[in-house]
Design a protein around this motif. Structure first.
Motif, PDB file in Angstrom:
ATOM      1  N   PRO A 177      34.687  39.619  48.732  1.00 29.40           N
ATOM      2  CA  PRO A 177      33.749  39.198  47.684  1.00 29.40           C
ATOM      3  C   PRO A 177      34.004  39.940  46.380  1.00 29.40           C
ATOM      4  O   PRO A 177      34.340  41.121  46.378  1.00 29.40           O
ATOM      5  CB  PRO A 177      32.378  39.557  48.274  1.00 29.40           C
ATOM      6  N   SER A 178      33.858  39.230  45.283  1.00 31.88           N
ATOM      7  CA  SER A 178      34.011  39.814  43.959  1.00 31.88           C
ATOM      8  C   SER A 178      32.622  40.015  43.370  1.00 31.88           C
ATOM      9  O   SER A 178      31.913  39.035  43.113  1.00 31.88           O
ATOM     10  CB  SER A 178      34.838  38.894  43.057  1.00 31.88           C
ATOM     11  N   PRO A 179      32.194  41.253  43.171  1.00 30.97           N
ATOM     12  CA  PRO A 179      30.828  41.493  42.692  1.00 30.97           C
ATOM     13  C   PRO A 179      30.606  40.920  41.301  1.00 30.97           C
ATOM     14  O   PRO A 179      31.370  41.194  40.377  1.00 30.97           O
ATOM     15  CB  PRO A 179      30.704  43.018  42.702  1.00 30.97           C
ATOM     16  N   VAL A 180      29.581  40.117  41.174  1.00 31.72           N
ATOM     17  CA  VAL A 180      29.126  39.499  39.930  1.00 31.72           C
ATOM     18  C   VAL A 180      30.144  38.484  39.397  1.00 31.72           C
ATOM     19  O   VAL A 180      29.856  37.302  39.269  1.00 31.72           O
ATOM     20  CB  VAL A 180      28.803  40.556  38.847  1.00 31.72           C
ATOM     21  N   VAL A 218      30.283  42.692  32.171  1.00 33.47           N
ATOM     22  CA  VAL A 218      30.717  41.836  33.274  1.00 33.47           C
ATOM     23  C   VAL A 218      29.656  40.779  33.563  1.00 33.47           C
ATOM     24  O   VAL A 218      28.478  41.094  33.783  1.00 33.47           O
ATOM     25  CB  VAL A 218      30.999  42.662  34.529  1.00 33.47           C
ATOM     26  N   ASN A 219      30.093  39.515  33.572  1.00 32.54           N
ATOM     27  CA  ASN A 219      29.224  38.387  33.889  1.00 32.54           C
ATOM     28  C   ASN A 219      29.868  37.533  34.965  1.00 32.54           C
ATOM     29  O   ASN A 219      31.000  37.783  35.389  1.00 32.54           O
ATOM     30  CB  ASN A 219      28.959  37.541  32.638  1.00 32.54           C
ATOM     31  N   ILE A 440      41.544  39.468  43.378  1.00 33.12           N
ATOM     32  CA  ILE A 440      40.273  38.764  43.252  1.00 33.12           C
ATOM     33  C   ILE A 440      39.787  38.985  41.825  1.00 33.12           C
ATOM     34  O   ILE A 440      40.307  39.855  41.113  1.00 33.12           O
ATOM     35  CB  ILE A 440      39.233  39.273  44.280  1.00 33.12           C
ATOM     36  N   PRO A 441      38.815  38.246  41.344  1.00 30.55           N
ATOM     37  CA  PRO A 441      38.431  38.340  39.931  1.00 30.55           C
ATOM     38  C   PRO A 441      38.112  39.740  39.440  1.00 30.55           C
ATOM     39  O   PRO A 441      38.531  40.105  38.335  1.00 30.55           O
ATOM     40  CB  PRO A 441      37.215  37.411  39.853  1.00 30.55           C
ATOM     41  N   ILE A 442      37.410  40.558  40.212  1.00 33.99           N
ATOM     42  CA  ILE A 442      37.017  41.875  39.700  1.00 33.99           C
ATOM     43  C   ILE A 442      38.212  42.801  39.570  1.00 33.99           C
ATOM     44  O   ILE A 442      38.313  43.572  38.603  1.00 33.99           O
ATOM     45  CB  ILE A 442      35.915  42.517  40.595  1.00 33.99           C
ATOM     46  N   THR A 443      39.165  42.752  40.503  1.00 36.62           N
ATOM     47  CA  THR A 443      40.360  43.594  40.371  1.00 36.62           C
ATOM     48  C   THR A 443      41.264  43.077  39.253  1.00 36.62           C
ATOM     49  O   THR A 443      41.906  43.868  38.560  1.00 36.62           O
ATOM     50  CB  THR A 443      41.147  43.648  41.691  1.00 36.62           C
ATOM     51  N   ASN A 444      41.312  41.761  39.084  1.00 34.35           N
ATOM     52  CA  ASN A 444      42.096  41.205  37.984  1.00 34.35           C
ATOM     53  C   ASN A 444      41.498  41.593  36.635  1.00 34.35           C
ATOM     54  O   ASN A 444      42.238  41.894  35.684  1.00 34.35           O
ATOM     55  CB  ASN A 444      42.171  39.684  38.111  1.00 34.35           C
ATOM     56  N   LEU A 445      40.173  41.592  36.548  1.00 35.30           N
ATOM     57  CA  LEU A 445      39.519  42.030  35.315  1.00 35.30           C
ATOM     58  C   LEU A 445      39.837  43.491  35.034  1.00 35.30           C
ATOM     59  O   LEU A 445      40.139  43.867  33.896  1.00 35.30           O
ATOM     60  CB  LEU A 445      38.009  41.835  35.420  1.00 35.30           C
ATOM     61  N   PHE A 446      39.779  44.316  36.067  1.00 38.12           N
ATOM     62  CA  PHE A 446      40.042  45.737  35.887  1.00 38.12           C
ATOM     63  C   PHE A 446      41.442  45.969  35.318  1.00 38.12           C
ATOM     64  O   PHE A 446      41.616  46.721  34.357  1.00 38.12           O
ATOM     65  CB  PHE A 446      39.894  46.472  37.221  1.00 38.12           C
ATOM     66  N   THR A 447      42.458  45.323  35.882  1.00 36.39           N
ATOM     67  CA  THR A 447      43.816  45.561  35.388  1.00 36.39           C
ATOM     68  C   THR A 447      44.038  44.920  34.020  1.00 36.39           C
ATOM     69  O   THR A 447      44.828  45.433  33.222  1.00 36.39           O
ATOM     70  CB  THR A 447      44.857  45.044  36.395  1.00 36.39           C
TER      71      THR A 447
END
Length: 562
Positions: A177-180, A218-219, A440-447
């Motif tokens: 799961p990707s939080p938020v 983050v949204n 996943i989206p949250i790790t992709n956002l982080f990088t």
């Protein structure tokens, strides 16, 4: 550590397996028992003579004895792969290969859809979850380091791995799961107008300070800068350009990619070791190089054939967006999800490192077992960003003014020195040369946001890591897992940069081979344990190539116009 856990194949630097040793010993005892039976049979035949009845009787007894012996050997073979609680994985699992058409696909634009990613069943697969069995490595703890006054530097420590087939069986069928954040899209030139007065580069899109700050809010659905702002898609007219046939093959990579890069012919290609046949068939191994490095590899490597060197598939990158090869290397390091849109997992290895463990073992050990989606090792010595910045300046890694500007910027945003009060955060400084993550989206956002800091400020990603991590953590409670540096040194071996190797050869010093630089803690000579100082010429080149990053806005001379 229990005996059952030890039977996994505890890796403490050597490639030996305790389970394999026990198996060989068991088979040795079985063979000795069979030999004794044959000796008894020979003596009985001598006593009976050549009478037909006696011979037939003894043959029947011998057949029964041989049958029992074979049964005992097969039984020993089966029990040798039972690790804990009679847990057994059929050998067919190790030989199975995913049909490419049945592998999970990630949607374009990081649209997080469980109907696409999570509902595809994989054939010939025994699936296990961490909740329904006792993990073989349960109870394992890292022993205290060996005391050696002659070797006071960093060294590897034991890591408990499972087998490749067990790791495969433990792979999650569903994406984490990707939080938020559920839907992540990226800025292209048509969707925004870049302000060339802002910091950054043409490749990164010159995001304004307001856009930068908004990207940390983050949204559920977001659109952020993440490189490749020009062109049709990453690698096509964006800078960091790649041939269409290479891009097509990269899109076919589905499950796991192991990636590295060499720009400016700075390193020698390190060939992975101890890679299973399963990983060779299912994982993709990609090495990104520029034309200078490609020419050197073609002329110097006997293993080069059809754009491949060993396991590595070479991808030649043209129209490099940065003059500094170290900054260019951050593109594949941090933006693999953009280059491989259909991949579930990735392992990044800096080119100076040799991978000496199967990549599926790393996924199981550092992601799935920890129930995390991003793993990176912490620095072996430094935990504080301010100390890391001073160390970078002392080593001439970047010009001092740019480092000071970045640190002062972060200080004004609230960056503080590291202390135990920040726990459970164990460090603010990563080693950074190995990244293991799920896409996943949250790790992709982080990088993406980490790359934007590298594009905006200095290329020293250790300085910007904690700022990006803490801003995302404040919004959604997610953060990367940071494991011990000694664990990292267990599965990678550090080599020398190409220029240092050439200096050693020119000076008459024999460079130790990779095989000699085993990650065994007891080795007297360990790879990376002794580094030759960079030449004055190289030090000047570093400063000059890095000087393009100063507090002032980027100019047209700093990037290649695309």
């Amino acid at each position: 550590m229990t005996g059952s856990a030890a039977s996994l194949g505890l890796r403490s630097g050597s490639c030996g397996s305790l389970a394999a040793a026990a198996h060989r010993k068991a088979r040795g005892w079985a063979w000795r028992g069979e030999k004794e039976r044959l000796q008894l049979l020979h003596r009985a035949l001598r006593l009976v003579g050549r009478r037909r009845a006696g011979v037939l009787l003894l043959l029947a007894v011998a057949s029964a004895a041989v049958f029992c012996s074979l049964f005992a050997v097969v039984k020993d073979d089966n029990t040798s792969i039972s690790i804990v609680n009679n847990y057994e994985v059929p050998n067919t699992i190790q030989k199975s290969v995913y049909p490419r058409t049945t592998r999970p696909l990630m949607m374009s634009g990081d649209q997080y859809s469980t109907s696409v990613v999570n509902k595809i069943e994989l054939p010939n697969r025994l699936h296990l979850s961490f909740a329904n069995f006792t993990h073989p490595c349960e109870g394992f703890s890292v022993p205290p380091p060996l005391v050696d006054k002659k070797r006071t530097g960093p060294r590897p420590c034991p890591v408990c791995y499972v087998s490749v087939d067990q790791a495969f069986a433990l792979m999650p069928l569903e994406a984490s799961p990707s939080p938020v954040l559920k839907n992540l899209n990226y800025v292209y030139e048509g969707s925004s107008t870049a302000n060339l007065s802002d910091q950054g580069s043409v490749f990164g899109g010159h995001p304004s300070l307001e856009q930068r700050n908004k990207s940390f809010d983050v949204n559920e659905s977001m659109t952020v800068h993440c490189g490749f702002v020009r062109g049709k898609k990453p690698g096509q007219g964006t800078g960091f350009d790649i041939k269409d046939d290479d891009l097509l093959e990269m899109e076919q990579c589905r499950e796991l990619v192991v990636a590295s890069a060499i720009f400016g012919n700075y390193d020698m290609i390190q060939h992975p070791r101890n890679i299973s046949e399963f990983s060779k068939a299912n994982a993709c191994f990609y090495m990104f190089v520029d034309e200078e490095t490609e020419a050197y590899v073609k002329n110097s490597s006997t293993m080069y054939s059809n754009n491949k060197v060993g396991l590595w598939r070479l991808v030649v990158v043209r129209n490099l967006p940065y003059q500094d090869p170290r900054r260019t290397g951050k593109i594949p390091k941090l933006l693999l999800h953009r280059l491989f849109p259909n991949v579930r997992f990735s392992v990044w290895i800096d080119a100076k490192l040799q991978l000496v463990a199967d990549p599926y073992l790393l996924l199981e050990r550092f992601l799935w077992r920890k129930n995390t989606t991003f793993a990176i090792s912490r620095h072996y010595k430094r935990f504080d960003v301010f100390e890391e910045a001073e160390a970078n300046k002392a080593a001439g890694k970047y010009d001092n003014a740019s480092i000071d500007y970045q640190i002062e910027f972060y200080r004004n945003e609230g960056l503080t020195h590291y202390s135990p009060a920040k726990l459970p955060i164990t460090s603010d400084v990563p080693e950074g040369c190995v990244i293991i993550r799920e896409h996943i989206p949250i790790t992709n956002l982080f990088t993406c946001l980490w790359f934007n800091e590298v594009d905006r400020f200095t290329s020293r990603d250790q300085i910007s890591f904690s700022t990006v991590r803490d801003k995302i953590r404040a919004k959604v409670g997610w953060m990367p897992e940071m494991f011990m540096d000694c664990e990292r040194r267990n599965f990678v071996v550090q080599a020398y940069h190409r220029e240092l190797l050439e200096q050693m050869i020119a000076s008459g010093r024999k460079p130790p081979s990779v095989a000699d630089r085993s990650d065994t803690p007891s080795r007297k000579l360990r790879l990376g344990g002794r580094r030759a100082p960079p030449s004055k010429k190289r030090r000047k080149e570093k400063k000059s190539s890095s000087r393009r990053r100063n507090p002032k806005p980027a100019t047209a001379a700093t990037v290649v116009t695309m």
